[in-house]
Design a protein around this motif. Structure first.
Motif, short mmCIF file in Angstrom:
data_model
loop_
_atom_site.label_atom_id
_atom_site.label_comp_id
_atom_site.label_asym_id
_atom_site.label_seq_id
_atom_site.Cartn_x
_atom_site.Cartn_y
_atom_site.Cartn_z
N ILE A 62 -1.69 18.84 2.33
CA ILE A 62 -1.74 19.29 0.93
C ILE A 62 -2.19 18.18 -0.02
O ILE A 62 -2.56 18.45 -1.15
N ALA A 63 -2.14 16.93 0.43
CA ALA A 63 -2.54 15.86 -0.50
C ALA A 63 -2.89 14.58 0.25
O ALA A 63 -2.43 14.35 1.38
N ILE A 64 -3.71 13.78 -0.42
CA ILE A 64 -4.07 12.45 0.09
C ILE A 64 -3.76 11.44 -1.01
O ILE A 64 -4.15 11.64 -2.16
N THR A 65 -3.01 10.42 -0.65
CA THR A 65 -2.68 9.41 -1.65
C THR A 65 -3.23 8.07 -1.20
O THR A 65 -3.45 7.85 0.00
N ALA A 66 -3.44 7.19 -2.15
CA ALA A 66 -3.93 5.85 -1.80
C ALA A 66 -3.15 4.82 -2.59
O ALA A 66 -2.90 4.99 -3.79
N GLU A 67 -2.72 3.79 -1.91
CA GLU A 67 -2.05 2.67 -2.58
C GLU A 67 -2.89 1.43 -2.30
O GLU A 67 -2.91 0.93 -1.18
N PRO A 68 -3.65 0.97 -3.31
CA PRO A 68 -4.48 -0.20 -3.05
C PRO A 68 -3.65 -1.47 -3.11
O PRO A 68 -2.54 -1.47 -3.65
N GLN A 101 -11.07 8.43 12.60
CA GLN A 101 -11.83 7.26 13.11
C GLN A 101 -13.30 7.32 12.74
O GLN A 101 -13.92 6.30 12.43
N GLN A 102 -13.88 8.55 12.74
CA GLN A 102 -15.32 8.67 12.49
C GLN A 102 -15.73 8.21 11.08
O GLN A 102 -16.88 7.88 10.84
N PHE A 103 -14.77 8.18 10.15
CA PHE A 103 -15.13 7.78 8.77
C PHE A 103 -14.84 6.30 8.50
O PHE A 103 -14.94 5.84 7.38
N LEU A 104 -14.45 5.58 9.56
CA LEU A 104 -14.07 4.18 9.35
C LEU A 104 -14.99 3.25 10.13
O LEU A 104 -14.73 2.96 11.30
N PRO A 105 -16.09 2.81 9.50
CA PRO A 105 -17.03 1.95 10.23
C PRO A 105 -16.37 0.68 10.76
O PRO A 105 -16.72 0.19 11.82
N ASN A 106 -15.39 0.16 10.02
CA ASN A 106 -14.73 -1.08 10.49
C ASN A 106 -13.44 -0.81 11.26
O ASN A 106 -12.66 -1.72 11.49
N GLY A 107 -13.23 0.45 11.59
CA GLY A 107 -12.04 0.78 12.38
C GLY A 107 -10.78 0.90 11.54
O GLY A 107 -10.75 0.54 10.36
N PHE A 125 4.44 9.11 10.50
CA PHE A 125 5.69 9.56 9.88
C PHE A 125 5.71 11.09 9.86
O PHE A 125 6.15 11.69 8.89
N SER A 126 5.17 11.71 10.92
CA SER A 126 5.03 13.17 10.88
C SER A 126 6.38 13.87 10.72
O SER A 126 6.46 14.93 10.12
N SER A 127 7.45 13.24 11.22
CA SER A 127 8.76 13.89 11.05
C SER A 127 9.21 13.86 9.59
O SER A 127 10.12 14.57 9.19
N GLN A 128 8.57 13.02 8.79
CA GLN A 128 8.87 13.02 7.35
C GLN A 128 7.72 13.61 6.55
O GLN A 128 7.65 13.46 5.34
N GLY A 129 6.79 14.25 7.25
CA GLY A 129 5.73 14.98 6.56
C GLY A 129 4.54 14.15 6.11
O GLY A 129 3.77 14.60 5.27
N HIS A 130 4.37 12.94 6.66
CA HIS A 130 3.13 12.23 6.30
C HIS A 130 2.66 11.31 7.41
O HIS A 130 3.41 10.95 8.33
N LEU A 131 1.38 10.98 7.30
CA LEU A 131 0.75 10.01 8.20
C LEU A 131 0.14 8.96 7.30
O LEU A 131 -0.52 9.29 6.31
N SER A 132 0.38 7.69 7.59
CA SER A 132 -0.15 6.63 6.73
C SER A 132 -1.07 5.72 7.51
O SER A 132 -0.74 5.29 8.62
N LEU A 133 -2.23 5.44 6.92
CA LEU A 133 -3.25 4.64 7.59
C LEU A 133 -3.46 3.34 6.83
O LEU A 133 -3.57 3.36 5.59
N ILE A 134 -3.51 2.24 7.56
CA ILE A 134 -3.79 0.96 6.90
C ILE A 134 -5.28 0.69 7.09
O ILE A 134 -5.77 0.63 8.23
N VAL A 135 -5.97 0.56 5.97
CA VAL A 135 -7.43 0.40 6.03
C VAL A 135 -7.87 -0.71 5.08
O VAL A 135 -7.12 -1.10 4.18
N SER A 136 -9.11 -1.18 5.28
CA SER A 136 -9.55 -2.21 4.35
C SER A 136 -10.25 -1.61 3.13
O SER A 136 -10.21 -2.20 2.05
N ASN A 137 -10.88 -0.44 3.28
CA ASN A 137 -11.54 0.15 2.12
C ASN A 137 -11.24 1.65 2.04
O ASN A 137 -11.71 2.42 2.86
N PRO A 138 -10.48 2.08 1.03
CA PRO A 138 -10.01 3.47 1.03
C PRO A 138 -10.97 4.48 0.39
O PRO A 138 -10.84 5.67 0.62
N ASN A 139 -11.95 4.01 -0.41
CA ASN A 139 -12.66 4.95 -1.29
C ASN A 139 -13.39 6.07 -0.56
O ASN A 139 -13.11 7.25 -0.76
#
Ligand code: ADP
Ligand code: ASP
Ligand code: MG
Length: 480
Positions: free
Chosen positions: A322-328, A424-430, A437-451
């Motif tokens: 239902i939503a995508i959040t970003a914390e830079p 993975q397909q949208f992350l050129p640098n992996g 955290f699926s049991s708490q209703g979210h999945l969090s990804l650590i990335v270098s560039n979120p935009n």
């Protein structure tokens, strides 16, 4: 324990910085107050400082050290004077408060010291100014209004670390029949400050940046209010930050838990600390927009959105994002072997250095801690300096990363793995790390560039979703 009666007819109306900064919005604010009154409610307005004023006050602390504070204070005066003259209010209404601010800045200059205590005292002026303007405006509109000092009502809980004690305070929010009858006797609309409270010794303390939402929730809980309304510059909580993703969709209903998860993981529209006081007293929060007041916005309540979920086995594993959040700008700490380490002590140490914990995941002896830096009064520690300060072998520290989180409607099933692969397909640098955290209703990804990633994920997982049960109007359509 105090018996909590049925909901009162108090409503808490919190207006954020962008709402209170523009003269045109003040007509809307007056209209909303009148509407509340005419439907039998007793409004309490909780106001933020004018837009950017809290930042300028933080800068003023440093300008006081170097002695250029008179110029900076003059600029602040002009900003407020602009609004005062647009609203056609007497020119001198803020003069006594500006005099007090000047005195504190002179003392800082003389002592050449910024303490957490005078940090809180200086930064609190933003809300004192805006509420004084609001008081005069509403009374001028024939809305009989009283100014109440939030520091007389919200009492903070003592914290050992002085920085957090003064700038990131927590308050008691137990229902208070005494406060209710005290405010009832005033028999007027009440205007008070967000963001500020006082400690047991009467010192001014702050609730953390963006803390006016929390103030509103505290007032709501203490009065057992019928509703807390958060008035801001977007009509509700959206499927992504609408200022960055124009196709973001409004979320008409959220549970407290979903809203908390989103706020905690970067949806800045609400402060995460505002959810607990509201949730524990089942006070609904309505997020609304000051320049689109007719739009219903988002309702945050106990309504269980999972009732509309498809619970068949096949549907369980498919994500309903239902939503995508970003914390830079997060700092990521990875501890490989956790069995010998006191994690709570480590968190305490990092927090004392000015960081706030936003996520902790512990699985198979590997612990990930995700912090954001919140101490604006000190220079940020480099990764090397933080490493030295913690002095733990094999600890991995990396800052300047982003956390992108996907919020799923359900907290069951094995959806997270599939999403990680898809991502993975949208992350050129992996992908640096995926925290499930699926049991708490979210999945969090650590990335270098979120935009790019947020745009892509929003397009594929939300805009293309067939099931529109959870979504309202697009941000883009609201602009026309
Ligand atoms: P206020 O000054 O009223 O407290 P904020 O700037 O703190 O307002 O919060 C509103 C902002 O939150 C919006 O302008 C928007 O850019 C941002 N935001 C981030 N994520 C979301 C989201 N998921 N839904 C709505 N707004 C969001
Ligand atoms: N004025 C404070 C800030 O800018 C509190 C708030 O607006 O919520 O952080
Ligand atoms: Mg805010």
């Amino acid at each position: 324990m105090t018996r909590i009666p049925r909901k009162s007819n108090w409503t808490i109306l919190k207006f954020g910085g962008s709402s209170v900064s523009e003269a045109a919005h003040w007509q809307t604010i007056a209209h909303v107050v009148q509407q509340q009154k005419s439907t039998g409610f007793r409004p309490i307005l909780v106001l933020s400082a004018l837009k950017n004023v809290s930042n300028l006050l933080e800068a003023l602390l440093h300008q006081s050290i170097s002695g250029v504070h008179p110029i900076a204070i003059e600029h602040l005066k002009e900003m407020h004077q602009g609004l005062i003259s647009h609203l056609k209010l007497p020119v001198d209404i803020l003069l006594p408060q500006f005099k007090n601010l000047e005195n504190i800045c002179n003392e800082i200059h003389q002592s050449q010291q910024i303490t957490p205590k005078n940090h809180a005292a200086v930064v609190s002026f933003g809300e004192l100014f805006s509420t004084t303007i609001g008081l005069h405006f509403l009374n001028r509109q024939q809305i009989s209004t009283d100014w109440v000092d939030a520091r007389k009502i919200l009492l903070s809980i003592q914290q050992a670390d002085s920085w957090h004690h003064y700038t990131s305070a927590y308050c008691d929010f137990e229902y208070s029949p005494q406060l209710r009858s005290q405010l009832e006797q005033l028999n007027k609309v009440i205007i008070t400050q967000g963001f500020i409270a006082s400690d047991i010794d009467g010192n001014t303390v702050l609730l953390g940046r963006e803390g006016s939402d929390t103030s509103a929730a505290y007032f709501g809980a203490k009065l057992n209010a019928a509703e807390v309304q958060i008035w801001t510059d977007v009509p509700g909580v959206f499927s992504a930050n609408p200022k960055e993703i124009s196709q973001a969709k409004q979320l008409p209903n959220l549970t407290y838990q979903q809203a908390h998860t989103m706020a905690q993981l970067g949806a800045k529209v609400l402060h995460p600390r505002a959810l607990e006081p509201a949730m524990s007293n089942t006070i609904p929060i309505q997020v609304k927009c000051t320049h689109l007041p007719q739009n219903e916005g988002t309702r945050i309540s106990v309504i269980d959105t999972t009732e509309v979920i498809d619970t068949t086995e096949a549907a369980k594993d498919s994500a309903q994002i239902i939503a995508i959040t970003a914390e830079p700008q997060i700092t990521w700490i990875r501890l490989p072997q956790t069995q010998k380490m006191d994690i709570d002590l480590l968190i305490e140490k990092v927090t004392a250095a000015g960081f706030d914990l936003i996520l902790k995941s512990q699985k198979n002896k590997t612990c990930h801690l995700i912090f954001i830096y919140t101490n604006s009064d000190q220079a940020q520690l480099t990764d090397e300096a933080l490493q030295q300060y913690l002095s733990i072998d094999n600890i991995k520290i990396k800052s300047a990363l982003s956390l992108v989180s996907l919020i799923n409607i359900s907290n069951q099933g094995a959806w997270a793995n599939k999403i990680v692969q898809f991502t993975q397909q949208f992350l050129p640098n992996g992908l640096l790390e995926a925290l499930d955290f699926s049991s708490q209703g979210h999945l969090s990804l650590i990335v270098s560039n979120p935009n790019q990633l947020c745009q892509q994920l929003h397009f594929h997982l939300i805009e293309n979703q067939l099931d529109n049960t959870f979504f309202g109007v697009n941000w883009k359509d609201l602009q026309n």
